[in-house]
Design a protein around this motif. Structure first.
Motif, short mmCIF file in Angstrom:
data_model
loop_
_atom_site.label_atom_id
_atom_site.label_comp_id
_atom_site.label_asym_id
_atom_site.label_seq_id
_atom_site.Cartn_x
_atom_site.Cartn_y
_atom_site.Cartn_z
N ARG A 52 -6.75 7.01 -6.91
CA ARG A 52 -6.09 5.60 -6.22
C ARG A 52 -4.61 5.34 -6.97
O ARG A 52 -4.46 5.90 -8.01
CB ARG A 52 -6.96 4.43 -6.32
CG ARG A 52 -8.43 4.72 -6.03
CD ARG A 52 -8.67 4.41 -4.40
NE ARG A 52 -9.91 4.32 -4.21
CZ ARG A 52 -10.31 4.89 -3.22
NH1 ARG A 52 -9.53 5.66 -2.18
NH2 ARG A 52 -11.79 4.77 -2.77
N LYS B 25 -3.60 -5.49 -7.88
CA LYS B 25 -4.80 -4.98 -8.52
C LYS B 25 -5.39 -3.84 -7.64
O LYS B 25 -5.10 -3.71 -6.55
CB LYS B 25 -5.69 -6.23 -8.00
CG LYS B 25 -7.25 -5.84 -8.60
CD LYS B 25 -8.07 -7.15 -8.30
CE LYS B 25 -7.74 -8.30 -9.17
NZ LYS B 25 -7.62 -9.50 -8.44
N GLN B 26 -6.05 -2.83 -8.34
CA GLN B 26 -6.45 -1.89 -7.60
C GLN B 26 -7.72 -1.16 -8.34
O GLN B 26 -7.61 -0.95 -9.48
CB GLN B 26 -5.43 -0.60 -7.23
CG GLN B 26 -6.05 0.85 -6.72
CD GLN B 26 -6.43 0.64 -5.28
OE1 GLN B 26 -5.75 -0.07 -4.32
NE2 GLN B 26 -7.64 0.74 -5.02
N ASP B 27 -8.80 -0.89 -7.51
CA ASP B 27 -10.21 -0.37 -8.15
C ASP B 27 -9.97 1.41 -8.64
O ASP B 27 -9.19 1.56 -7.81
CB ASP B 27 -11.30 -0.62 -7.28
CG ASP B 27 -11.80 -2.04 -7.13
OD1 ASP B 27 -11.00 -2.73 -7.65
OD2 ASP B 27 -12.72 -2.43 -6.53
N ILE C 63 -16.91 2.27 -11.83
CA ILE C 63 -15.68 1.66 -11.19
C ILE C 63 -15.01 0.72 -12.08
O ILE C 63 -15.57 -0.05 -12.76
CB ILE C 63 -15.96 0.99 -10.10
CG1 ILE C 63 -16.64 1.95 -8.89
CG2 ILE C 63 -14.79 0.24 -9.13
CD1 ILE C 63 -17.39 1.28 -7.79
N ALA D 283 0.79 -1.10 0.26
CA ALA D 283 -0.12 -0.02 0.11
C ALA D 283 0.73 1.22 0.08
O ALA D 283 0.37 2.31 -0.24
CB ALA D 283 -0.89 0.03 1.31
N VAL E 202 -12.21 4.35 -8.75
CA VAL E 202 -13.25 4.74 -7.97
C VAL E 202 -13.53 6.15 -8.38
O VAL E 202 -12.74 6.92 -8.58
CB VAL E 202 -13.24 4.65 -6.55
CG1 VAL E 202 -14.61 5.04 -6.00
CG2 VAL E 202 -12.71 3.34 -6.28
N PRO E 203 -14.78 6.31 -9.13
CA PRO E 203 -15.28 7.79 -9.56
C PRO E 203 -14.88 8.55 -8.40
O PRO E 203 -15.28 8.61 -7.41
CB PRO E 203 -16.43 7.68 -9.81
CG PRO E 203 -16.98 6.27 -9.99
CD PRO E 203 -15.78 5.31 -9.20
N SER F 56 -11.27 -1.72 -12.41
CA SER F 56 -9.99 -2.23 -11.66
C SER F 56 -8.77 -2.72 -12.65
O SER F 56 -8.89 -3.28 -13.51
CB SER F 56 -10.62 -3.50 -10.90
OG SER F 56 -9.50 -3.94 -9.91
N ARG G 218 -12.25 9.70 -6.90
CA ARG G 218 -11.28 9.79 -6.12
C ARG G 218 -10.03 9.41 -6.95
O ARG G 218 -10.12 8.80 -8.08
CB ARG G 218 -11.33 8.42 -5.18
CG ARG G 218 -12.71 8.49 -4.45
CD ARG G 218 -12.38 9.39 -2.87
NE ARG G 218 -13.68 9.02 -2.17
CZ ARG G 218 -14.71 9.65 -2.42
NH1 ARG G 218 -15.02 10.55 -3.41
NH2 ARG G 218 -15.78 9.74 -1.47
#
Lengths: 224, 541, 316
Positions: free
Chosen positions: C166, C157-159, C146, C96, C161-162, C148, C164
């Protein structure tokens, strides 16, 4: 809850429980437990919405306070007083449930239903004012709120209409239930104790939910 | 054992009219109403699954259009989760057996029970209307903002159907809790309650407390689509991930709605066919409640890559490991129950043993996906698909079939051909593993779920999986045939064909309208399978 | 699209990032634990079931201490689980937090494509070039639903997100071309929202980055413009009513139905592939789709040409 004492010795030898129960006491306990479980379920239903609201309120405090300031605190406050009073009258009805108090029972049930109706009327007045002021972000209607909080104010009013709308729906059901009790009482149906208590439990829950809705929505702008 | 069931009055032959069925408030008849309707939905959802497996036999999208494929997997999920798995055991076997097992004449609220079924039917009608009007392509998870702002299709019909079915499940749960609390026969203390009743009790708690959150969450989607209220709309600052939190706050506990009743069924079957009291009764009952309660605190493990904070991820991971411990206790205790038993292998026992095996694989791969760093890789891949099918199909459906075969003689008064039962059980076990085991490998290799087309190198494993599907389908169709056959031509069962303990076996098969000719008094633990046999029967008289 | 998936001369699931081997170590340890547990439990079940089958003459008297056995078993299980938890969480926390010196690349997901922009402004679509052995941080945003970002070979793997941002990071450890999947269902063509990650030697990557000539030239686009027949309708003096393209790039375009869009790369791309979706106000939807007739690089060349008609290279 005066009838409690009456339960061990059911009034009238003709009193019989429903076939699946052995005794009236068992039936009364089952009915009450069932209602409490239903209320727990209802609390989780509104709880999901409250949770979402609290998260957004923490994320956009200024916008939510600004939007909250546009609600009619006076009408909201009057409605809170009305609903709290209706809980009192519901309890008085519950207290008057024994046969010798039939008139009082009818009176208090009628007052309760009336107070609930007045609440809905005032809520309707509030809604119409908000619709006229372009504060209702539904059906694609114009939404008017000064920058920079326009977007998040939309969010606030989405919650406002969802929460108060669902609460009003519950209150409406509550009024219908109280009116049914009223009809039974007028017709002189015996042994309303359990029914009135259970209707009362529901009524108090609807009241209790408002006790959370009111400060969350109306008082957000007025915290110390 | 020679009582002629056609002469004796029972709940089935007291009135044959359709109206008597549709207005019945007898829990045993309501169980049948559910049984018929969920069977219809099971084969409906199964048909969608068959088309999905057919499509995935080749990497290109050549059987159905992409849009059709997306609607098929959404339909499969919605129907199987809400219209089959959630009501499966509780609404059929639970409805039929709980009053019998606790020595009651009916559930606490018989009319409410019938209302639950009607709500289920209304919800199902919405779902059918949704499917006929073109379906939805959101997946059964309805993630925002796709479902609220982007998807075409009948999203409102779909969520309303689920919400209505949800109220059915809340009312069923409410009924069960009150019934178990208030209606137990004299002497039936909580510590003498059969584990099947404990399991349904734990399930009912989840139904009552988790389902309303699903209702409000899906209602917000409906409001967003009908009125334009935008609580998850990112354009006004709404958070789509919040939807996922609310959704999984129900849907993870719902996984336990879909497995706890199965655990209850298997506990009953294993003790009966091992002729031995259950190993660690207290631990088993405690584990059921522990799973139900801890199950409320693990929803965030569906969001390890959705952008919840790292700390949240770590905590949810830890709690997910915790919830696996009681499941581990159960598997161990089932194995230990066989120890020093006298084990026989009739059809229900084969299903129960199959359940323990497949549930173990499902549970252990659950540990794999609870391990955060590994989940990052396998999340939203076929590994997860395989994992939850091992729990829900390998677990719950096996248990459901096992329970149906175990109590079929009680429900109908007839015995089905056991040889065919065993053949079907083994076919399902083999077909299931063929279908779903390759998906573990596929998922680890990286094949994402909900893919209509996929890279060529995944084809071999997909073909293997698709090859298992017809075996599984045959396994599911067989019982439909021989169980229906047994209704007319099966030999008369008698009150207790398995020589089982439990109050439900102490009344005739099928039971009389009010369950017991004389209400029972309980004097012993639920699984008094003493050796040498029959000593407990002597104790009764 | 089939050709895009061809990933030559790599095993089914290569370990192509420094993280991959560490995730695999944990994963295969877990598989080992699972296999042992399944064998032990099914061994017990089958063993007991057969040994104590009905009719077998065996000693069945027992006084097994139930609670004690259960406690020992659950504590043992708990210990194993906690060990796995700590191992996995350790790796997860590390995953992370990207190192400070990571190379930053911006990515945008939209239905149903990936767009990347490198630090010097070079852009690419559905392909991501990254240097070997250098920590790379991809900043992810989505334009619609969304999505990924999933690269199996890297085990990340990472989503998206509208609303935001990431991030996902990895250090490529193996030269090659690897799958990039969208792992979160995002609508109709979710399964076609695939791309490739291309790991190159750092020097090669630098050259690739600097090689502007590899960026689609307007001249190549102009040739396609006539060979594909675009010019017949969109060319000056054409008799067919098609909107003129000179000077539109970066400008708002009024659409049929009252909406307005900015004519950016995405809009032009969409207009070529799905012309009927966003028709310019005042024109008929008569343009055929060129999906399947133009590949990704042709598309970027055409876009470069249309850009050049606006006089300057791109917009700010």
């Amino acid at each position: 809850m005066a009838y409690r004492n009456a339960i061990p010795t059911p009034p009238g030898a003709e009193a019989k429980p429903a076939p699946q129960f052995d005794s009236l006491r068992q039936q009364y306990e089952a009915d009450t437990l069932g209602m409490w479980i239903f209320l727990a379920s209802e609390i989780l239903f509104f709880g999901g919405l409250f949770m979402a609201y609290v998260i957004y309120r923490a994320a956009y405090p200024e916008a939510f306070e600004a939007a909250s300031g546009r609600l009619d605190l006076l009408l909201g406050g009057i409605n809170t007083a009305i609903l709290l009073t209706s809980s009192l009258t519901m309890t008085l009805a519950d207290d008057a449930v024994l046969p010798r108090n039939r008139k009082a029972l009818i009176g208090w049930l009628a007052v309760t239903a009336l107070l609930g109706t007045v609440f809905l009327v005032i809520k309707g007045v509030e809604y119409s004012v908000e619709f006229a002021a372009h504060l209702a972000p539904i059906f694609g209607r114009p939404f008017d709120f000064p920058e920079p909080h326009t977007e998040q104010a939309r969010l606030f009013f989405s919650f406002y209409f969802a929460l108060t709308g669902l609460h009003a729906l519950h209150l409406f059901i509550g009024i219908v239930v109280v009116l049914i009790m009223l009809a039974l009482a007028i017709r002189g149906v015996p042994r309303l104790e359990a029914k009135v208590t259970i209707a009362g439990l529901y009524w108090h829950l609807v009241d209790l939910i408002w006790v959370f809705v009111f400060p969350l929505l109306y008082l957000a702008a007025h915290h110390g | 054992m020679t009582a002629d069931i056609s002469v004796r009055k029972n709940y089935l032959n007291r009135d044959y009219s359709i109206a008597s069925w549709l207005t019945t408030i007898d829990h045993k008849r309501i169980a049948w109403l559910y049984l018929v309707s969920i069977t219809a939905f099971f084969f409906f959802g199964g048909a969608a699954a068959t088309l999905i497996r057919l499509e995935l036999a080749t990497p290109a999208g050549d059987v159905v259009e992409t849009e059709t494929y997306n609607r098929l997997f959404s339909l499969h999920g919605i129907v199987m989760v809400w219209f089959f798995l959630v009501p499966s055991i509780p609404a059929t076997l639970g409805n039929f057996l709980i009053p019998l097992m606790i020595g009651a004449r009916d559930v606490a609220f018989p009319r409410l029970n019938l209302l639950s079924w009607y709500l289920y039917v209304i919800g199902g009608t919405f779902t059918l209307a949704m499917a006929i009007a073109g379906g939805v392509d959101t997946g059964w998870t309805f993630y925002t903002p796709y479902s609220s702002l982007f998807a075409n299709g009948q999203v409102v019909l779909a969520v309303v159907g689920v919400i209505v079915a949800g109220f059915s499940s809340i009312l069923t749960g409410l009924n069960f809790i009150v019934t178990v609390h208030n209606m137990r026969a004299p002497g039936l203390h909580w510590t003498r309650l059969p584990l099947f009743v404990w399991a349904n009790y734990a399930t009912a708690i989840i139904m009552v407390l988790a389902t309303p959150v699903l209702a409000i969450t899906l209602l917000l989607i409906a409001l967003e689509r009908i009125f334009g209220i935008g609580i998850f709309d990112p354009k006004v600052g709404g958070d789509p991930v919040l939807f996922q939190h609310l959704f999984w706050f129900y849907s993870h506990p719902a996984v336990y709605i879909m497995i706890l009743p199965g655990m209850g069924v298997v506990s009953e079957i294993i003790t009966c066919f091992a002729r031995k009291r259950i190993f660690g009764y207290d631990g088993m009952a405690f584990a059921l409640l522990a799973i139900a309660l801890i199950g409320f605190l693990v929803w965030g493990h569906h969001l390890f890559v959705a952008g919840e904070s790292v700390y949240a991820g770590v905590i949810f991971s830890l709690l997910s490991f915790m919830v696996a411990v009681p499941s581990g206790i159960k598997v161990f205790n089932w194995a230990a129950t066989l120890y020093k038993g006298s084990v026989s292998f009739e059809t229900p026992m084969l299903y129960a043993l199959g359940f323990v095996g497949l549930f173990t694989v499902g549970g252990l791969t659950g540990i794999t996906v609870a391990a955060t760093a590994v989940d990052v890789h396998v999340h939203d891949t076929y590994f997860v698909i395989a994992h939850f099918h091992y729990i829900m199909v390998g677990g719950m459906v096996m248990a459901y079939f096992g329970g149906l075969h175990f109590w079929w003689p009680k429900m109908t008064g007839r015995i089905y051909p056991d040889r065919w039962g065993r053949i079907a059980a083994i076919t399902i076990f083999v077909g299931f593993n063929l279908t779903f085991f390759p998906q573990f490998v596929l998922g680890y290799l990286g094949m994402p779920r909900r893919y209509h087309t996929y890279p060529d190198e995944f084809q071999l494993l997909n073909v293997l999986s698709s090859a298992g599907a017809p075996v599984l389908a045959i396994g599911y169709l067989l019982p439909l045939v021989y169980l229906l056959y047994s209704l007319k031509w099966g030999p008369v069962a008698g009150p207790n064909p398995w020589d089982a303990k439990g109050l439900e076996w102490q009344t005739p098969s099928p039971p009389p309208e009010h369950n017991f000719d004389r209400l029972p008094v309980v004097t012993q633990e639920p699984y008094a399978y003493g050796l040498p046999k029959r000593d407990s029967d002597a104790a009764r008289s | 699209m089939a050709g895009m998936d061809a990933v030559s001369d790599t095993p089914l699931l290569p370990q192509a990032s420094t993280l991959a081997e560490r995730v695999d170590a944990l994963f295969f340890t877990l598989v080992g634990v699972d296999v042992v547990m399944v064998l032990v439990l099914s061994g017990l079940i089958v063993g007991f079931a057969v040994h104590y089958r009905r009719g077998a003459r065996v000693n069945r008297t027992t006084d097994a201490p139930e609670t004690k056995t259960e406690i020992v078993w659950s504590l043992g299980l708990l210990a194993v689980f906690l060990a796995i938890f700590v191992w996995a969480a350790h790796l997860y926390v590390e995953e992370a937090s990207p190192p400070n010196n990571a190379l930053e690349i911006h990515a945008i997901g939209k239905q149903w494509m990936w767009k990347f922009q490198h630090q010097n402004g070079r852009r690419e679509i559905n392909e991501l070039h990254v240097p070997l052995g250098v920590p790379v941080k991809v900043v992810l945003a989505t334009q619609d639903v969304i999505h990924s970002f999933f690269v199996p070979a890297f085990r990340v793997k990472q989503d998206l997100v509208p609303g935001r941002f990431r991030t996902v990071w990895f250090t490529p450890s193996r030269i090659g071309r690897y799958h990039l999947f969208c792992a979160e269902y995002c609508g109709l063509d979710h399964s076609r929202m695939r791309g490739r990650v291309i790991v190159m030697e750092p020097a090669e990557y630098e050259a690739w980055l600097a090689d502007v000539s590899a960026e689609p030239s307007p001249a190549q686009g102009e040739k396609l413009f006539s060979s594909l027949g675009c010019i017949a309708c969109h060319g000056a003096g054409s008799k067919v009513a098609a909107p003129p393209l000179a000077g539109i790039f970066g400008k708002p375009v009024p659409l049929k139905g009252g909406r307005t869009v900015i004519a950016d790369e995405t809009y032009i791309r969409d207009s070529i592939l799905t012309p009927e979706k966003q028709v310019v106000a005042g024109y008929e939807p008569i343009m055929p789709s060129f999906a399947g007739r133009v590949n990704e690089s042709d598309l970027t060349r055409l876009i470069a040409y249309i850009k050049s008609l606006s006089g300057e290279e791109g917009r700010p």
